[in-house]
Structures are given as structure tokens and as C-alpha cells.
Design a protein around this motif. Structure first.
Motif, PDB file in Angstrom:
ATOM      1  N   SER A 113      39.382  45.342  36.083  1.00  0.00           N
ATOM      2  CA  SER A 113      40.705  45.925  36.317  1.00  0.00           C
ATOM      3  C   SER A 113      41.580  45.837  35.068  1.00  0.00           C
ATOM      4  O   SER A 113      41.358  45.010  34.179  1.00  0.00           O
ATOM      5  CB  SER A 113      41.403  45.227  37.485  1.00  0.00           C
ATOM      6  OG  SER A 113      41.704  43.879  37.149  1.00  0.00           O
ATOM      7  N   GLU A 114      42.605  46.692  35.025  1.00  0.00           N
ATOM      8  CA  GLU A 114      43.509  46.717  33.878  1.00  0.00           C
ATOM      9  C   GLU A 114      44.263  45.406  33.719  1.00  0.00           C
ATOM     10  O   GLU A 114      44.546  44.972  32.604  1.00  0.00           O
ATOM     11  CB  GLU A 114      44.496  47.871  34.026  1.00  0.00           C
ATOM     12  CG  GLU A 114      43.889  49.260  33.885  1.00  0.00           C
ATOM     13  CD  GLU A 114      44.932  50.353  34.006  1.00  0.00           C
ATOM     14  OE1 GLU A 114      46.055  50.052  34.494  1.00  0.00           O
ATOM     15  OE2 GLU A 114      44.643  51.496  33.615  1.00  0.00           O
ATOM     16  N   LYS A 115      44.584  44.782  34.833  1.00  0.00           N
ATOM     17  CA  LYS A 115      45.384  43.549  34.748  1.00  0.00           C
ATOM     18  C   LYS A 115      44.659  42.457  33.979  1.00  0.00           C
ATOM     19  O   LYS A 115      45.282  41.636  33.308  1.00  0.00           O
ATOM     20  CB  LYS A 115      45.790  43.068  36.147  1.00  0.00           C
ATOM     21  CG  LYS A 115      44.720  42.377  36.935  1.00  0.00           C
ATOM     22  CD  LYS A 115      45.255  41.702  38.189  1.00  0.00           C
ATOM     23  CE  LYS A 115      45.579  42.678  39.289  1.00  0.00           C
ATOM     24  NZ  LYS A 115      44.391  43.388  39.820  1.00  0.00           N
ATOM     25  N   VAL A 116      43.324  42.453  34.060  1.00  0.00           N
ATOM     26  CA  VAL A 116      42.548  41.433  33.354  1.00  0.00           C
ATOM     27  C   VAL A 116      42.700  41.601  31.848  1.00  0.00           C
ATOM     28  O   VAL A 116      42.900  40.622  31.108  1.00  0.00           O
ATOM     29  CB  VAL A 116      41.072  41.496  33.775  1.00  0.00           C
ATOM     30  CG1 VAL A 116      40.210  40.613  32.874  1.00  0.00           C
ATOM     31  CG2 VAL A 116      40.918  41.065  35.227  1.00  0.00           C
ATOM     32  N   THR A 117      42.625  42.832  31.374  1.00  0.00           N
ATOM     33  CA  THR A 117      42.837  43.092  29.950  1.00  0.00           C
ATOM     34  C   THR A 117      44.232  42.661  29.525  1.00  0.00           C
ATOM     35  O   THR A 117      44.433  42.091  28.444  1.00  0.00           O
ATOM     36  CB  THR A 117      42.645  44.592  29.649  1.00  0.00           C
ATOM     37  OG1 THR A 117      41.328  44.981  30.040  1.00  0.00           O
ATOM     38  CG2 THR A 117      42.839  44.877  28.164  1.00  0.00           C
ATOM     39  N   GLN A 118      45.217  42.903  30.390  1.00  0.00           N
ATOM     40  CA  GLN A 118      46.592  42.524  30.088  1.00  0.00           C
ATOM     41  C   GLN A 118      46.746  41.003  30.065  1.00  0.00           C
ATOM     42  O   GLN A 118      47.439  40.456  29.200  1.00  0.00           O
ATOM     43  CB  GLN A 118      47.530  43.164  31.115  1.00  0.00           C
ATOM     44  CG  GLN A 118      47.572  44.677  31.026  1.00  0.00           C
ATOM     45  CD  GLN A 118      47.990  45.355  32.313  1.00  0.00           C
ATOM     46  OE1 GLN A 118      48.446  44.701  33.251  1.00  0.00           O
ATOM     47  NE2 GLN A 118      47.838  46.667  32.369  1.00  0.00           N
ATOM     48  N   VAL A 119      46.114  40.321  30.992  1.00  0.00           N
ATOM     49  CA  VAL A 119      46.187  38.856  31.034  1.00  0.00           C
ATOM     50  C   VAL A 119      45.514  38.250  29.810  1.00  0.00           C
ATOM     51  O   VAL A 119      45.984  37.250  29.246  1.00  0.00           O
ATOM     52  CB  VAL A 119      45.553  38.315  32.331  1.00  0.00           C
ATOM     53  CG1 VAL A 119      45.448  36.791  32.284  1.00  0.00           C
ATOM     54  CG2 VAL A 119      46.362  38.750  33.547  1.00  0.00           C
ATOM     55  N   GLN A 120      44.424  38.847  29.372  1.00  0.00           N
ATOM     56  CA  GLN A 120      43.758  38.356  28.169  1.00  0.00           C
ATOM     57  C   GLN A 120      44.654  38.515  26.943  1.00  0.00           C
ATOM     58  O   GLN A 120      44.616  37.687  26.034  1.00  0.00           O
ATOM     59  CB  GLN A 120      42.438  39.102  27.959  1.00  0.00           C
ATOM     60  CG  GLN A 120      41.348  38.710  28.936  1.00  0.00           C
ATOM     61  CD  GLN A 120      40.073  39.505  28.723  1.00  0.00           C
ATOM     62  OE1 GLN A 120      40.054  40.728  28.770  1.00  0.00           O
ATOM     63  NE2 GLN A 120      38.988  38.794  28.486  1.00  0.00           N
ATOM     64  N   HIS A 121      45.460  39.565  26.937  1.00  0.00           N
ATOM     65  CA  HIS A 121      46.412  39.767  25.839  1.00  0.00           C
ATOM     66  C   HIS A 121      47.571  38.784  25.937  1.00  0.00           C
ATOM     67  O   HIS A 121      47.976  38.180  24.942  1.00  0.00           O
ATOM     68  CB  HIS A 121      46.933  41.203  25.859  1.00  0.00           C
ATOM     69  CG  HIS A 121      48.100  41.431  24.947  1.00  0.00           C
ATOM     70  ND1 HIS A 121      47.986  41.434  23.568  1.00  0.00           N
ATOM     71  CD2 HIS A 121      49.432  41.636  25.216  1.00  0.00           C
ATOM     72  CE1 HIS A 121      49.168  41.638  23.038  1.00  0.00           C
ATOM     73  NE2 HIS A 121      50.055  41.760  24.004  1.00  0.00           N
ATOM     74  N   PRO A 210      28.585  35.796  44.734  1.00  0.00           N
ATOM     75  CA  PRO A 210      29.631  36.569  44.042  1.00  0.00           C
ATOM     76  C   PRO A 210      29.117  37.199  42.760  1.00  0.00           C
ATOM     77  O   PRO A 210      28.419  36.551  41.981  1.00  0.00           O
ATOM     78  CB  PRO A 210      30.710  35.521  43.751  1.00  0.00           C
ATOM     79  CG  PRO A 210      29.973  34.221  43.725  1.00  0.00           C
ATOM     80  CD  PRO A 210      28.867  34.354  44.724  1.00  0.00           C
ATOM     81  N   PRO A 211      29.435  38.469  42.527  1.00  0.00           N
ATOM     82  CA  PRO A 211      29.048  39.107  41.267  1.00  0.00           C
ATOM     83  C   PRO A 211      29.906  38.584  40.126  1.00  0.00           C
ATOM     84  O   PRO A 211      30.971  37.989  40.352  1.00  0.00           O
ATOM     85  CB  PRO A 211      29.325  40.594  41.535  1.00  0.00           C
ATOM     86  CG  PRO A 211      30.424  40.580  42.548  1.00  0.00           C
ATOM     87  CD  PRO A 211      30.171  39.385  43.416  1.00  0.00           C
ATOM     88  N   ASP A 212      29.476  38.807  38.909  1.00  0.00           N
ATOM     89  CA  ASP A 212      30.197  38.286  37.751  1.00  0.00           C
ATOM     90  C   ASP A 212      31.616  38.847  37.630  1.00  0.00           C
ATOM     91  O   ASP A 212      32.487  38.196  37.049  1.00  0.00           O
ATOM     92  CB  ASP A 212      29.424  38.594  36.459  1.00  0.00           C
ATOM     93  CG  ASP A 212      28.178  37.729  36.324  1.00  0.00           C
ATOM     94  OD1 ASP A 212      28.015  36.794  37.136  1.00  0.00           O
ATOM     95  OD2 ASP A 212      27.381  37.993  35.412  1.00  0.00           O
ATOM     96  N   ASN A 213      31.848  40.050  38.170  1.00  0.00           N
ATOM     97  CA  ASN A 213      33.178  40.652  38.038  1.00  0.00           C
ATOM     98  C   ASN A 213      34.167  40.139  39.083  1.00  0.00           C
ATOM     99  O   ASN A 213      35.342  40.510  39.064  1.00  0.00           O
ATOM    100  CB  ASN A 213      33.100  42.180  38.098  1.00  0.00           C
ATOM    101  CG  ASN A 213      32.452  42.688  39.363  1.00  0.00           C
ATOM    102  OD1 ASN A 213      31.315  42.338  39.664  1.00  0.00           O
ATOM    103  ND2 ASN A 213      33.159  43.521  40.105  1.00  0.00           N
ATOM    104  N   PHE A 214      33.709  39.257  39.983  1.00  0.00           N
ATOM    105  CA  PHE A 214      34.640  38.640  40.929  1.00  0.00           C
ATOM    106  C   PHE A 214      35.352  37.475  40.248  1.00  0.00           C
ATOM    107  O   PHE A 214      34.710  36.519  39.818  1.00  0.00           O
ATOM    108  CB  PHE A 214      33.907  38.138  42.177  1.00  0.00           C
ATOM    109  CG  PHE A 214      34.766  37.280  43.067  1.00  0.00           C
ATOM    110  CD1 PHE A 214      35.769  37.836  43.845  1.00  0.00           C
ATOM    111  CD2 PHE A 214      34.582  35.904  43.106  1.00  0.00           C
ATOM    112  CE1 PHE A 214      36.572  37.037  44.654  1.00  0.00           C
ATOM    113  CE2 PHE A 214      35.370  35.095  43.918  1.00  0.00           C
ATOM    114  CZ  PHE A 214      36.366  35.673  44.686  1.00  0.00           C
TER     115      PHE A 214
END
Length: 252
Positions: A113-121, A210-214
Motif C-alpha cells: 500500500s501507499e501508506k507503507v512507502t510514506q511511513v518508510q519516508h 500470513p503472507p509476507d505482505n501482511f
């Protein structure tokens, strides 16, 4: 008739007369920084004495009151992207989790999800939780932590790995199914949406692994701005350097 009018006039004067003691008492209450507009109008001194209390107690009480309300555990999470633009979305609050950093607010998300990229930033975020039954708003600022599978960029301590797995087991099949959908934000394709029933593998006691993207998403609060609209009461709670919380009443 004159005597009756005179008696009525005196009675009106008695009703309208205000004791100086009452006036001074009202003035003191009006100047009290621990009182709001509605408090000045009618709250007792005992009620004013307990005006400031820890935000967790307030939140728990409001949450308990709204437990039967559908969507009562929906919260809004705001993040920012690398251009500094804000992004807000609704997620499900799934309870508190105690850890080495204190107490975190638990949610889940997809690593794609986009939020993950934002949180990483930037892990800085703010949550807004509105309780309609009690007209209370909590604005909770802090940092987000993403917890993923071992061997990924979101690997965490064993304690958090266990919490992630336990959270996965609590999800419904419909909620799990979403993590096997295709890339979020791409053009929709019905054939590309897979069913969770196709992935019931692994230990029978745990069901689908759980898959890795969870990801388990944790909000570690550092500041809470509280507002009660029924009487315009506002409070600010802040996390200090020792890990404790301080609370004070502020202007709304």
C-alpha cells in the motif's frame, strides 16, 4: 390595589437580588483555569476537581460507551509523502499492545500500500478518533512502526513477530483474502482477485499462514490532544523523556 402592587414589587426585587457572596463565588469559578464555559454555568466544584485525567482513561471510557456502535473502532490515520503532501485514510483499530517502548495502538496494513512507502519516508503520523455518542475527539500523534515477516525489511523482535501472528489468526477469511489480491492501486480485474479458501494450508490449528505482505502497524503515541464538544473542554497529554505522561488543561 396599591398594597398588592407594593407587595409584588418587593417580591420581584427579592427574586432579582444577587448576594455579593454569590457574585464573588461565581467570579472565582469563572476565573478558574480548570473550568470550561459549561462548567461555569453549572458544574460542581467536585466535578471541576477531576477535570484533568489521563488520556487512556478517557479513551477507554469513550470506547466502552461506543462498543455497540457499528464502526466505533474506525479511526483516521494521516501520513505524509516525500513531497510533504498529506494522505489520510480510515483503518480499523485492533487494540493496544504493550512493548518495550510502552503501549502501542495496533492496526494492520498491506506492505504494497501507499501508506507503507510514506511511513518508510517518515514514520510521523496523526490518528483522529471521533466518538459521536459522547462528542469526544482524540488526536493522537506519534510514530508508526511496521512489523512484517522474518527476512523482510519489516522484521522485528520475536515478541512483535508473535503479536503479528496472533493478530493474523484473529482476522476473518474475508479480511485475510485481501492480502492475496493483486497490487493495490492498479486497474481492477475480477479474475485477478483470489479467494482465501484457495490458501488454507499449513498447521490446521493456525489455518492460513500470513503472507509476507501482511503487516502489523503500530502507532507509538507521544502526544494526545483531547476535545469534548459538549462543554469545549480541551486537554493536552504529552510523553516525557522518562516515558511517563503529563496532562494539562488547555484552551480549545
Amino acid at each position: 390595589a396599591i398594597l398588592a402592587l407594593s407587595s409584588l414589587t418587593k417580591r420581584v426585587e427579592q427574586l432579582l437580588w444577587v448576594s455579593p457572596l454569590t457574585t464573588r463565588s461565581s467570579h472565582r469559578r469563572a476565573m478558574d483555569p480548570n473550568l470550561g464555559l459549561a462548567d461555569v454555568a453549572g458544574a460542581t466544584d467536585g466535578e471541576a476537581a477531576i477535570a484533568v485525567e489521563p488520556w487512556r482513561q478517557r479513551l477507554q471510557r469513550a470506547s466502552d460507551l461506543s462498543r455497540s456502535v457499528k464502526g466505533g473502532n474506525f479511526v483516521q490515520i494521516a501520513t505524509v509523502d516525500k513531497e510533504g503532501l498529506p494522505h489520510c485514510r480510515t483503518v480499523v483499530f485492533r487494540g493496544f499492545l504493550s512493548g518495550s517502548r510502552g503501549e502501542a495502538m495496533r492496526m494492520i496494513t498491506d506492505a504494497r500500500s501507499e501508506k507503507v512507502t510514506q511511513v518508510q519516508h517518515s514514520p510521523a503520523c496523526e490518528m483522529v478518533w471521533w466518538f459521536g455518542l459522547s462528542s469526544e475527539q482524540f488526536r493522537i500523534g506519534g510514530e508508526l512502526q511496521l512489523v512484517g515477516a522474518e527476512g523482510t525489511a519489516f522484521a522485528a523482535s520475536e515478541e512483535l513477530q508473535t503479536a503479528r501472528f496472533e493478530q493474523w489468526k484473529k482476522l476473518s477469511d474475508a479480511a485475510r483474502e485481501q492480502f492475496w489480491w493483486t497490487q493495490p492501486g492498479t486497474d481492477y480485474s475480477l479474475s485477478a482477485s483470489r479467494k482465501a479458501n484457495d490458501y488454507k494450508v499449513g498447521d490446521p490449528e493456525t489455518g492460513i499462514p500470513p503472507p509476507d505482505n501482511f503487516l502489523m502497524m503500530l502507532l507509538w503515541p507521544r502526544e494526545v490532544k483531547y476535545l469534548r464538544l459538549t462543554d469545549n473542554f480541551a486537554q493536552l497529554d504529552e510523553l516525557d523523556s522518562s516515558g511517563g505522561w503529563t496532562a494539562r488543561r488547555v484552551n480549545p
